[in-house]
Each structure stands twice: as structure tokens, then as C-alpha cells.
Design an enzyme around this catalytic site. Structure first.
Site: not given
Ligand code: GRF
Length: 188
Positions: A11-13, A63, A89, A105, A107
Site C-alpha cells: 500500500g505504499s502507492n 467472480k 487480481r 492501474n 504498473h
Molecule cells: C507497485 O509496484 C505497482 O506498480 C504494482 O504493484 C506495486 C504495489 O506496491 N502494480 P504498493 O503496494 O503500492 O507498495
């Protein structure tokens, strides 16, 4: 504009989104959803004052029913956009159909290169000179939807997988809030 964040792990993002955009009145985080009750992101949500919601997809027969639950949740909270941030998922047609061009998303590669769950490692092992981060709309493929923004970084000879991962995450924490701010302000 109301955003829900879906995440399965660290969850750092999610944290970077909330902290960077907390004073932006065009952006509201309605809730944080995790399909994994043990994910650290749920603790982050508590600490950041964002409602954490968790549900095990295995509680549903299939699903479609799981995604109908998610759709209802997003409608109940009047969500405009769903932001995937480490949501492990594949989004199915039920949720995609309910939120067309409204699921985003992040990536950790320069798509279309290095799709999939090990993008940073795959780019590092491939010996390419550049990699990066992509924010894109989600479609019915895996890491294939229309690109909203990309940020390129050089892989230097002194980089290790760890240093590359750190650089990528630092960039992610800048580019995702930037894109979300733009999405919110675009529709005001
Ligand atoms: C990130 O590298 C994102 O690009 C990918 O999953 C990772 C999630 O990292 N889809 P975090 O959980 O947000 O730390």
C-alpha cells in the site's frame, strides 16, 4: 471527484496518493478496498483516516458475484474512479462494464514492455537500458489498456534489483498522484 483505491498488499502507492492529495479539494478518497484481510494497506488506511473495507473473494461462488459486490459498494459510495494500486487480481467484465474507462492501474514498467506481476525484475534481468512506470486505463487484457502517462528511468550499470525497485517506487509515488489530480481537475 470520488476515488476508491483497491490494493492487495503493502500500500505504499495508496499512502502516497492520500498524503499527496489530502489538501486537494477536487479529490476525495471514498474507501480503501483490499481482497486480502492481512494486507498492510488496511492498517495504512486506518492511520490515514480512510475507511478500510476487506472481503475475501472466496466468500462468493464466482467472480461475477464478487464483482457485483464490488460494483454495489462503489455505487453506494458514489465512486467516480477506481484506482488499482497493487491489486493482485484481474478485473473482470462485471466491474469493467459498470465502470468503463473509470478504472486506472499503475504498473512498474514502460508498457507494453514487461507486463505481469514481476515487471521490475523482468526488466532488470533482461538487461535493458531503460524502464519506468506506466499509469493506464484498465481494459479486458492484462496491463494492456490505453496509456495515460509514463515516466522513463535509466537502468545504470551500478543499479541492483533493490536500487532499481527503490527508484521505481519513488517515481510511482509521484506519477500516480499527478495523474489522479489531472483526472479530478479535468472534469470540474
Ligand atoms: C507497485 O509496484 C505497482 O506498480 C504494482 O504493484 C506495486 C504495489 O506496491 N502494480 P504498493 O503496494 O503500492 O507498495
Amino acid at each position: 471527484m470520488k476515488f476508491a483505491v483497491f490494493a492487495s498488499g503493502n500500500g505504499s502507492n495508496f499512502q502516497a496518493l492520500v498524503e499527496t492529495l489530502k489538501e486537494n479539494y477536487s479529490v476525495e478518497f471514498s474507501f480503501l478496498f483490499s481482497d486480502n484481510k492481512d494486507a498492510y494497506v488496511l492498517e495504512r488506511a486506518e492511520q490515514l483516516g480512510i475507511k478500510p473495507i476487506t472481503m475475501n473473494p472466496k466468500n462468493f461462488e464466482n467472480k461475477t458475484l464478487y464483482e457485483e459486490y464490488l460494483t454495489k459498494l462503489c455505487i453506494e459510495y458514489d465512486v467516480d474512479y477506481i484506482l488499482l494500486a497493487g491489486y493482485m487480481r484481474i478485473v473482470g467484465e462485471t466491474l469493467l462494464g459498470a465502470f468503463p474507462n473509470r478504472i486506472v492501474n499503475i504498473h512498474p514498467s514502460l508498457l507494453p514492455d514487461f507486463k505481469g506481476a514481476h515487471a521490475i525484475e523482468d526488466a532488470f534481468n533482461a538487461g535493458v537500458e531503460k524502464t519506468g512506470v506506466t499509469v493506464h486505463f484498465v481494459d479486458n487484457g492484462v496491463d494492456t489498456g490505453p496509456i495515460i502517462d509514463q515516466w522513463e528511468i535509466d537502468i545504470l550499470s551500478e543499479d541492483t534489483l533493490k536500487s532499481l525497485e527503490e527508484k521505481i517506487h519513488q517515481i510511482e509515488h509521484k506519477i500516480y498522484p499527478k495523474v489522479v489530480k489531472e483526472l479530478a481537475e479535468q472534469e470540474e
